[in-house]
Design a protein around this motif. Structure first.
Motif, short mmCIF file in Angstrom:
data_model
loop_
_atom_site.label_atom_id
_atom_site.label_comp_id
_atom_site.label_asym_id
_atom_site.label_seq_id
_atom_site.Cartn_x
_atom_site.Cartn_y
_atom_site.Cartn_z
N VAL A 1 3.84 9.40 3.29
CA VAL A 1 2.85 9.13 2.25
C VAL A 1 1.47 8.98 2.89
O VAL A 1 1.35 8.66 4.08
CB VAL A 1 3.18 7.87 1.42
N SER A 2 0.47 9.22 2.09
CA SER A 2 -0.91 9.15 2.58
C SER A 2 -1.58 7.88 2.06
O SER A 2 -1.66 7.66 0.85
CB SER A 2 -1.68 10.37 2.10
N VAL A 3 -2.04 7.07 3.01
CA VAL A 3 -2.80 5.86 2.69
C VAL A 3 -4.02 5.85 3.62
O VAL A 3 -3.89 6.11 4.81
CB VAL A 3 -1.96 4.58 2.92
N ASN A 4 -5.17 5.55 3.07
CA ASN A 4 -6.37 5.44 3.89
C ASN A 4 -6.47 3.99 4.38
O ASN A 4 -6.93 3.10 3.65
CB ASN A 4 -7.62 5.81 3.07
N PHE A 5 -6.01 3.75 5.62
CA PHE A 5 -6.06 2.41 6.20
C PHE A 5 -7.42 2.21 6.86
O PHE A 5 -7.88 3.05 7.61
CB PHE A 5 -4.93 2.23 7.22
N ILE A 6 -8.04 1.07 6.57
CA ILE A 6 -9.40 0.77 7.01
C ILE A 6 -9.43 -0.56 7.74
O ILE A 6 -8.92 -1.56 7.22
CB ILE A 6 -10.37 0.71 5.80
N ASN A 7 -10.06 -0.57 8.91
CA ASN A 7 -10.23 -1.80 9.68
C ASN A 7 -11.65 -2.30 9.46
O ASN A 7 -12.60 -1.60 9.62
CB ASN A 7 -9.97 -1.54 11.16
N ASP B 1 -6.63 2.95 -0.77
CA ASP B 1 -7.43 2.47 0.35
C ASP B 1 -6.90 1.07 0.66
O ASP B 1 -6.84 0.22 -0.25
CB ASP B 1 -8.91 2.37 0.01
N ALA B 2 -6.49 0.84 1.89
CA ALA B 2 -5.91 -0.44 2.28
C ALA B 2 -6.66 -0.99 3.48
O ALA B 2 -6.82 -0.31 4.49
CB ALA B 2 -4.43 -0.27 2.60
N VAL B 3 -7.14 -2.22 3.36
CA VAL B 3 -8.02 -2.83 4.36
C VAL B 3 -7.32 -4.02 5.01
O VAL B 3 -6.64 -4.80 4.34
CB VAL B 3 -9.32 -3.32 3.69
N ASP B 4 -7.50 -4.15 6.33
CA ASP B 4 -7.05 -5.34 7.03
C ASP B 4 -7.93 -5.56 8.25
O ASP B 4 -8.48 -4.60 8.81
CB ASP B 4 -5.59 -5.23 7.46
N ALA C 1 3.85 4.36 7.01
CA ALA C 1 3.43 5.38 6.05
C ALA C 1 3.87 6.77 6.53
O ALA C 1 4.35 7.58 5.73
CB ALA C 1 1.92 5.34 5.85
N ASN C 2 3.74 7.03 7.81
CA ASN C 2 4.18 8.31 8.37
C ASN C 2 5.68 8.49 8.22
O ASN C 2 6.15 9.59 7.90
CB ASN C 2 3.77 8.44 9.83
N GLU C 3 6.46 7.43 8.43
CA GLU C 3 7.92 7.49 8.27
C GLU C 3 8.30 7.87 6.84
O GLU C 3 9.30 8.54 6.62
CB GLU C 3 8.55 6.14 8.62
N ALA D 1 0.84 -1.20 0.00
CA ALA D 1 0.00 0.00 0.00
C ALA D 1 0.87 1.25 0.00
O ALA D 1 0.61 2.21 -0.73
CB ALA D 1 -0.93 -0.01 1.21
N ILE D 2 1.92 1.23 0.79
CA ILE D 2 2.84 2.37 0.88
C ILE D 2 3.56 2.55 -0.45
O ILE D 2 3.72 3.67 -0.94
CB ILE D 2 3.81 2.18 2.06
N TYR D 3 3.98 1.47 -1.07
CA TYR D 3 4.66 1.55 -2.37
C TYR D 3 3.73 2.16 -3.42
O TYR D 3 4.15 3.03 -4.20
CB TYR D 3 5.15 0.18 -2.80
N PHE D 4 2.48 1.72 -3.45
CA PHE D 4 1.51 2.30 -4.38
C PHE D 4 1.42 3.81 -4.16
O PHE D 4 1.43 4.60 -5.11
CB PHE D 4 0.13 1.69 -4.19
N ALA D 5 1.33 4.22 -2.89
CA ALA D 5 1.23 5.66 -2.58
C ALA D 5 2.49 6.40 -3.02
O ALA D 5 2.40 7.52 -3.55
CB ALA D 5 0.99 5.86 -1.09
N GLU D 6 3.64 5.80 -2.84
CA GLU D 6 4.90 6.42 -3.28
C GLU D 6 4.92 6.60 -4.79
O GLU D 6 5.55 7.52 -5.31
CB GLU D 6 6.10 5.57 -2.86
#
Length: 84
Positions: free
Chosen positions: A78-84, A57-60, A73-75, A46-51
């Motif tokens: 990059v911005s990723v919308n993580f969804i639980n 949108d990444a779900v787990d 992602a913060n390190e 997900a982070i690579y896609f954002a880069e």
């Protein structure tokens, strides 16, 4: 508890994207766009896609994995919308 031990020798715990994903971008098989990743774990792809300029949108199911993914992602700023 699966994601509690971050030192565990699990291949997808690595902090770099899947090599196949990287090759798809290198070969221009993928271009930036909208991405939905199901089962993102600690967020490496997900982070690579954002880069690469994707909107992600990444779900787990695991809150622990998403916490770890958000830290990564913060390190990388990059911005990723993580969804639980």
């Amino acid at each position: 508890t699966f994601y509690s031990d971050r030192e565990r020798g699990v291949p997808f715990f690595a902090n770099f994207p899947d090599e196949n994903l990287v090759s798809y971008f290198e070969k221009s098989l993928f271009i930036p766009g909208k991405v939905l990743e199901l089962g993102c774990g600690p967020g490496r792809n997900a982070i690579y896609f954002a880069e690469k300029g994707c909107t992600v949108d990444a779900v787990d199911l695991s809150q622990e994995s998403l916490k770890w993914a958000e830290e990564r992602a913060n390190e990388k700023s990059v911005s990723v919308n993580f969804i639980n």
